[in-house]
Design a protein around this motif. Sequence first.
Motif, mmCIF file in Angstrom:
data_model
loop_
_atom_site.group_PDB
_atom_site.id
_atom_site.type_symbol
_atom_site.label_atom_id
_atom_site.label_comp_id
_atom_site.label_asym_id
_atom_site.label_seq_id
_atom_site.Cartn_x
_atom_site.Cartn_y
_atom_site.Cartn_z
ATOM 1 N N LEU A 65 0.823 -1.213 0.000
ATOM 2 C CA LEU A 65 0.000 0.000 0.000
ATOM 3 C C LEU A 65 0.854 1.260 0.000
ATOM 4 C CD1 LEU A 65 -2.977 -0.923 2.358
ATOM 5 C CD2 LEU A 65 -3.083 -0.386 -0.074
ATOM 6 N N TYR A 66 1.945 1.264 0.754
ATOM 7 C CA TYR A 66 2.812 2.455 0.754
ATOM 8 C C TYR A 66 3.474 2.655 -0.602
ATOM 9 C CZ TYR A 66 2.436 4.146 5.514
ATOM 10 O OH TYR A 66 1.963 4.727 6.666
ATOM 11 N N ARG A 67 3.926 1.593 -1.221
ATOM 12 C CA ARG A 67 4.531 1.739 -2.545
ATOM 13 C C ARG A 67 3.491 2.175 -3.574
ATOM 14 N NH1 ARG A 67 9.621 0.097 -3.675
ATOM 15 N NH2 ARG A 67 10.765 -1.136 -2.132
ATOM 16 N N LYS A 68 2.293 1.629 -3.451
ATOM 17 C CA LYS A 68 1.228 1.960 -4.397
ATOM 18 C C LYS A 68 0.856 3.439 -4.328
ATOM 19 C CE LYS A 68 -3.575 0.731 -5.498
ATOM 20 N NZ LYS A 68 -4.706 -0.158 -5.149
ATOM 21 N N HIS A 69 0.803 3.993 -3.129
ATOM 22 C CA HIS A 69 0.318 5.361 -2.965
ATOM 23 C C HIS A 69 1.415 6.420 -2.910
ATOM 24 C CE1 HIS A 69 -3.982 4.493 -2.477
ATOM 25 N NE2 HIS A 69 -3.556 3.338 -2.015
ATOM 26 N N PHE A 70 2.648 6.033 -2.594
ATOM 27 C CA PHE A 70 3.717 7.025 -2.499
ATOM 28 C C PHE A 70 4.892 6.735 -3.428
ATOM 29 C CE2 PHE A 70 1.568 7.141 1.665
ATOM 30 C CZ PHE A 70 1.154 8.477 1.659
#
Length: 204
Positions: free
Chosen positions: A50-55
């Motif tokens: 999720l962090y890679r996907k959004h940031f």
Amino acid sequence: MTSFLSRLFRPLSTTSTPAYSVTPRNAIIMPDKAQKATLAAGCFWGVEHLYRKHFGNGKGLIDAKVGYAGGHADSPTYRAVCTGNTGHAEALQVIFDPSIVTYRQLIEFFYRMHDPTTENRQGPDVGTQYRSAIFTHDEEQAKIAKDITDKVAKQWYKQPLSTQIVPAGQWWDAEEYHQLYLHNNPSGYECPSHFLRNLPPLSD
């Protein structure tokens, strides 16, 4: 408590394709003012995803690794951490560019993407290794984390949170097959607690 073997037979993700590109670590250029954030929010596969996907993709995340934090044993392995006996949490360590994304934004996202009200649990994953925690790297991070946590408890969840806010200690990288797990295994397991909640902006 979830065992190592039961981890292998949990429900599968509905993710079909990678949502971000990944720059090889030997090609990453670190800006002079790069900062570090260390967070635990349950199964680290979904947290990293999720962090890679959004940031990722130029939105401030420079690199990220999954690993083990907050424990008392040296050189922990995944098998050992899954017993709950080492005291470690499955965690994510993010290197980010604060000129693009702030630490405050990363912490607010942290509270949107998991359930901070369940102590030592995220969905079906139970044990201290799945606890909610923010491992701070300096006094400024601790101040921001405590401020946002207080606001989130009052404005979003309207109850005390289980999230620990503690100084970051020794970090241990997880085994290589855990890194970028859902990027490399798009149909792999994702904790059902890992999704973005539709919550209003926090007020001052």
